[in-house]
Design an enzyme around this catalytic site. Sequence first.
Site, PDB file in Angstrom:
ATOM      1  N   HIS A  98       0.872  -1.172   0.000  1.00 29.91           N
ATOM      2  CA  HIS A  98       0.000   0.000   0.000  1.00 29.91           C
ATOM      3  C   HIS A  98       0.912   1.225   0.000  1.00 29.91           C
ATOM      4  CE1 HIS A  98      -4.210  -0.997  -0.014  1.00 29.91           C
ATOM      5  NE2 HIS A  98      -3.955  -2.054   0.745  1.00 29.91           N
ATOM      6  N   TYR A 298      -8.724   7.554 -17.791  1.00 30.78           N
ATOM      7  CA  TYR A 298      -9.527   8.349 -16.860  1.00 30.78           C
ATOM      8  C   TYR A 298      -9.800   9.748 -17.416  1.00 30.78           C
ATOM      9  CZ  TYR A 298      -7.707   4.773 -13.623  1.00 30.78           C
ATOM     10  OH  TYR A 298      -7.361   3.600 -13.019  1.00 30.78           O
ATOM     11  N   GLU A 373      -1.085   8.210  10.728  1.00 27.93           N
ATOM     12  CA  GLU A 373      -2.415   7.704  11.121  1.00 27.93           C
ATOM     13  C   GLU A 373      -3.161   8.670  12.040  1.00 27.93           C
ATOM     14  OE1 GLU A 373      -0.817   4.184  12.863  1.00 27.93           O
ATOM     15  OE2 GLU A 373      -1.352   2.911  11.152  1.00 27.93           O
TER      16      GLU A 373
END
Length: 392
Positions: A98, A298, A373
Amino acid sequence: MDILNLTKNVEEDMIKWRRDLHRIPELGLDLPKTSAYVQGVLDELGIEYKTLVNGNAIVGLIHGGEEGPVMALRADMDALPIKEETGLEFASDNGKMHACGHDGHTAMLLGAAKVLQENRNLIKGKVKLLFQPGEEYPGGALPMIEEGAMEDPKVDAVMGIHNGHIFPEIPKGMIGIKYGPMMASMDRILLKIKGKGAHGAYPHDSIDPISMSFQIGTALQTLVSRETKPVDPVVLSICRIEGGFNQNIIPGMVEMEGTVRTLNRETRSRIARRIEEVSKGIAQSMRGDAELTYDFKYPPLINDEEFTKFFREVAVKVVGEDKILEMKEPVMGGEDMAYFLEKAPGTFIFLNNPKEIEGAIYPHHNSKFDIDESYFKVGAALFVQTVFDYLK
Ligand code: NI
């Protein structure tokens, strides 16, 4: 109601979800473990959902206490084919990573979903949760839309967040917003320039595709410099050119491949048409021919001006005026959130939360990329406050 206090209550959950997802990165439109994990959380939260794109996309639905419009919130869930080198305790070891922060997007959307589900009686309308695969490649938003993600119930407005530091000029902790065009369309072109091969010493026996490619390559640049308004940004880059065998053989064909980026739909279709006309015209005038494959990928990502103004007021409530940065310039990278924004007005925002690894901040798509986070509660609060204000 202090929304940040509400999302602070789900901060631990979000961090756990993010780390669990971070350990199991998957690619493209094939996210069996990731999708099952998100479905598991939605089950726990008692949120109804259906899956699309062979089970790899999830559309959740939260029913408010009263009838009203439908607000969609979107998160992408896919990772990248990079071997992780962060050294984090929850690093992945499956050769994928990720490395764009989509694990954070999924976690923030789940956190917002938990708060919204608990407070659903305060909502006049419905909240649709769009968990999509394949943002990096080959695009998961379009197949979701084709399978009905934006219908039944029809979505009235849509919002998405990208965390990390896609736009490095935004200082850490700030929210980047943009009125109108924010990110570019990204299309691929492949040109096959056809002639007739011959001995290099007998050019008159050939129809030389190499000479044609010189002319075509130069002429294509004039589509930007001579045919497009100077204030309307276009990128046309030929990035591969291939043809020929050695020093004395004129080949029969040359291939040119490249990328085209634009910030508005009309410019995009005009450039596509003109690439074909110019290439064919030049090749034919030199007795050859050119064949264009134009892959529309896109579209440009265009934020709705009015919704973005509305979102700005929402964001001021959550983070304060001084944490909002109005981006003056768009970026020429692409994002398939653009498809959702073609179907409903809405906005896409940048939450700038890069995290240092070994004292340095690494860019997106790097093996040492990380996100902070402690900002998940901010992202989740922006989702929640937007829903409360839109569906009140
Ligand atoms: Ni990304």
